[in-house]
Design a protein around this motif. Structure first.
Motif, PDB file in Angstrom:
ATOM      1  N   SER A   1       0.837  -1.204   0.000  1.00 53.42           N
ATOM      2  CA  SER A   1       0.000   0.000   0.000  1.00 53.42           C
ATOM      3  C   SER A   1       0.872   1.255   0.000  1.00 53.42           C
ATOM      4  N   SER A   2       1.995   1.204   0.692  1.00 56.60           N
ATOM      5  CA  SER A   2       2.920   2.335   0.688  1.00 56.60           C
ATOM      6  C   SER A   2       3.481   2.567  -0.716  1.00 56.60           C
ATOM      7  N   ILE A   3       3.863   1.494  -1.392  1.00 55.06           N
ATOM      8  CA  ILE A   3       4.370   1.611  -2.760  1.00 55.06           C
ATOM      9  C   ILE A   3       3.289   2.142  -3.686  1.00 55.06           C
ATOM     10  N   PHE A   4       2.082   1.640  -3.544  1.00 53.80           N
ATOM     11  CA  PHE A   4       0.966   2.075  -4.389  1.00 53.80           C
ATOM     12  C   PHE A   4       0.660   3.559  -4.169  1.00 53.80           C
ATOM     13  N   MET A   5       0.640   3.992  -2.920  1.00 53.63           N
ATOM     14  CA  MET A   5       0.380   5.400  -2.635  1.00 53.63           C
ATOM     15  C   MET A   5       1.499   6.284  -3.181  1.00 53.63           C
ATOM     16  N   HIS A   6       2.726   5.818  -3.089  1.00 50.75           N
ATOM     17  CA  HIS A   6       3.853   6.562  -3.648  1.00 50.75           C
ATOM     18  C   HIS A   6       3.708   6.674  -5.170  1.00 50.75           C
ATOM     19  N   PHE A   7       3.313   5.578  -5.802  1.00 54.24           N
ATOM     20  CA  PHE A   7       3.098   5.573  -7.247  1.00 54.24           C
ATOM     21  C   PHE A   7       2.013   6.575  -7.632  1.00 54.24           C
ATOM     22  N   LEU A   8       0.899   6.564  -6.915  1.00 53.65           N
ATOM     23  CA  LEU A   8      -0.187   7.500  -7.212  1.00 53.65           C
ATOM     24  C   LEU A   8       0.245   8.944  -6.999  1.00 53.65           C
ATOM     25  N   SER A   9       1.011   9.178  -5.966  1.00 54.34           N
ATOM     26  CA  SER A   9       1.498  10.521  -5.688  1.00 54.34           C
ATOM     27  C   SER A   9       2.424  10.995  -6.815  1.00 54.34           C
ATOM     28  N   ASP A  10       3.333  10.114  -7.247  1.00 52.69           N
ATOM     29  CA  ASP A  10       4.238  10.470  -8.346  1.00 52.69           C
ATOM     30  C   ASP A  10       3.468  10.723  -9.630  1.00 52.69           C
ATOM     31  N   ARG A  11       2.480   9.897  -9.880  1.00 56.98           N
ATOM     32  CA  ARG A  11       1.678  10.045 -11.099  1.00 56.98           C
ATOM     33  C   ARG A  11       0.941  11.390 -11.086  1.00 56.98           C
ATOM     34  N   ARG A  12       0.385  11.731  -9.962  1.00 56.28           N
ATOM     35  CA  ARG A  12      -0.333  12.995  -9.824  1.00 56.28           C
ATOM     36  C   ARG A  12       0.625  14.178 -10.012  1.00 56.28           C
ATOM     37  N   THR A  13       1.819  14.059  -9.458  1.00 52.08           N
ATOM     38  CA  THR A  13       2.819  15.117  -9.596  1.00 52.08           C
ATOM     39  C   THR A  13       3.197  15.317 -11.060  1.00 52.08           C
ATOM     40  N   VAL A  14       3.404  14.221 -11.784  1.00 50.34           N
ATOM     41  CA  VAL A  14       3.754  14.316 -13.201  1.00 50.34           C
ATOM     42  C   VAL A  14       2.619  14.970 -13.982  1.00 50.34           C
ATOM     43  N   GLN A  15       1.384  14.623 -13.690  1.00 47.46           N
ATOM     44  CA  GLN A  15       0.242  15.230 -14.372  1.00 47.46           C
ATOM     45  C   GLN A  15       0.184  16.738 -14.123  1.00 47.46           C
ATOM     46  N   LEU A  16       0.423  17.149 -12.886  1.00 46.20           N
ATOM     47  CA  LEU A  16       0.411  18.575 -12.566  1.00 46.20           C
ATOM     48  C   LEU A  16       1.546  19.312 -13.276  1.00 46.20           C
ATOM     49  N   GLU A  17       2.720  18.708 -13.322  1.00 49.07           N
ATOM     50  CA  GLU A  17       3.845  19.332 -14.017  1.00 49.07           C
ATOM     51  C   GLU A  17       3.550  19.482 -15.510  1.00 49.07           C
ATOM     52  N   LEU A  18       2.954  18.456 -16.104  1.00 48.26           N
ATOM     53  CA  LEU A  18       2.593  18.542 -17.525  1.00 48.26           C
ATOM     54  C   LEU A  18       1.560  19.640 -17.757  1.00 48.26           C
ATOM     55  N   ALA A  19       0.593  19.753 -16.886  1.00 44.80           N
ATOM     56  CA  ALA A  19      -0.420  20.804 -17.030  1.00 44.80           C
ATOM     57  C   ALA A  19       0.221  22.184 -16.945  1.00 44.80           C
ATOM     58  N   ILE A  20       1.154  22.362 -16.032  1.00 37.77           N
ATOM     59  CA  ILE A  20       1.841  23.656 -15.904  1.00 37.77           C
ATOM     60  C   ILE A  20       2.657  23.946 -17.158  1.00 37.77           C
ATOM     61  N   LEU A  21       3.361  22.941 -17.677  1.00 40.83           N
ATOM     62  CA  LEU A  21       4.143  23.134 -18.902  1.00 40.83           C
ATOM     63  C   LEU A  21       3.258  23.507 -20.089  1.00 40.83           C
ATOM     64  N   ILE A  22       2.125  22.874 -20.202  1.00 41.26           N
ATOM     65  CA  ILE A  22       1.186  23.185 -21.294  1.00 41.26           C
ATOM     66  C   ILE A  22       0.670  24.613 -21.156  1.00 41.26           C
ATOM     67  N   LEU A  23       0.347  25.037 -19.944  1.00 37.68           N
ATOM     68  CA  LEU A  23      -0.115  26.411 -19.726  1.00 37.68           C
ATOM     69  C   LEU A  23       0.975  27.432 -20.050  1.00 37.68           C
ATOM     70  N   ILE A  24       2.196  27.130 -19.663  1.00 32.64           N
ATOM     71  CA  ILE A  24       3.312  28.039 -19.985  1.00 32.64           C
ATOM     72  C   ILE A  24       3.505  28.103 -21.494  1.00 32.64           C
ATOM     73  N   LEU A  25       3.452  26.964 -22.156  1.00 29.15           N
ATOM     74  CA  LEU A  25       3.600  26.926 -23.616  1.00 29.15           C
ATOM     75  C   LEU A  25       2.497  27.732 -24.291  1.00 29.15           C
ATOM     76  N   MET A  26       1.262  27.598 -23.807  1.00 29.66           N
ATOM     77  CA  MET A  26       0.155  28.370 -24.376  1.00 29.66           C
ATOM     78  C   MET A  26       0.395  29.873 -24.180  1.00 29.66           C
TER      79      MET A  26
END
Length: 90
Positions: free
Chosen positions: A54-79
Motif C-alpha cells: 500500500s505504501s508503494i501504491f500510494m507513492h506511485f499515485l502521488s508520483d503520477r499525480r505530480t507528473v500530471q500537474l507538471e505537464l499541465a503547468i508546462l502546457i499552460l506556460i507553452l500556451m
C-alpha cells in the motif's frame, strides 16, 4: 485441561494464586495446541507485506499525480508563450 458442564466455577474460597496459575497453564496449553505463535507470525508477515504494497501504491499515485500537474503547468506556460508570440507578430 478441558472444562465440562459438571465442573464447579472458581469461587473466592479457592486460592486465587492457584486459579491464576491454572489459567496461565491453560492459556499456554491452548497457545501450543492452536499453534498461535506460527499463526501470529504468518499474520504479521502478511500485514507487513500489505503495508509495504500500500505504501508503494500510494507513492506511485502521488508520483503520477505530480507528473500530471507538471505537464499541465508546462502546457499552460507553452500556451502563454504562443499567445505572446502571436500577439507580437500581429
Amino acid at each position: 485441561m478441558r472444562i465440562h458442564k459438571t465442573d464447579s466455577p472458581i469461587t473466592e474460597e479457592q486460592n486465587p494464586a492457584d486459579s491464576i496459575h491454572g489459567m496461565s497453564q491453560r492459556v499456554r496449553a491452548d497457545y501450543d495446541f492452536f499453534d498461535l505463535e506460527e499463526r501470529l507470525s504468518a499474520i504479521n508477515q502478511k500485514v507487513a507485506y500489505y503495508s509495504d504494497m500500500s505504501s508503494i501504491f500510494m507513492h506511485f499515485l502521488s508520483d503520477r499525480r505530480t507528473v500530471q500537474l507538471e505537464l499541465a503547468i508546462l502546457i499552460l506556460i507553452l500556451m502563454e508563450v504562443l499567445l505572446f508570440i502571436w500577439s507580437v507578430l500581429r
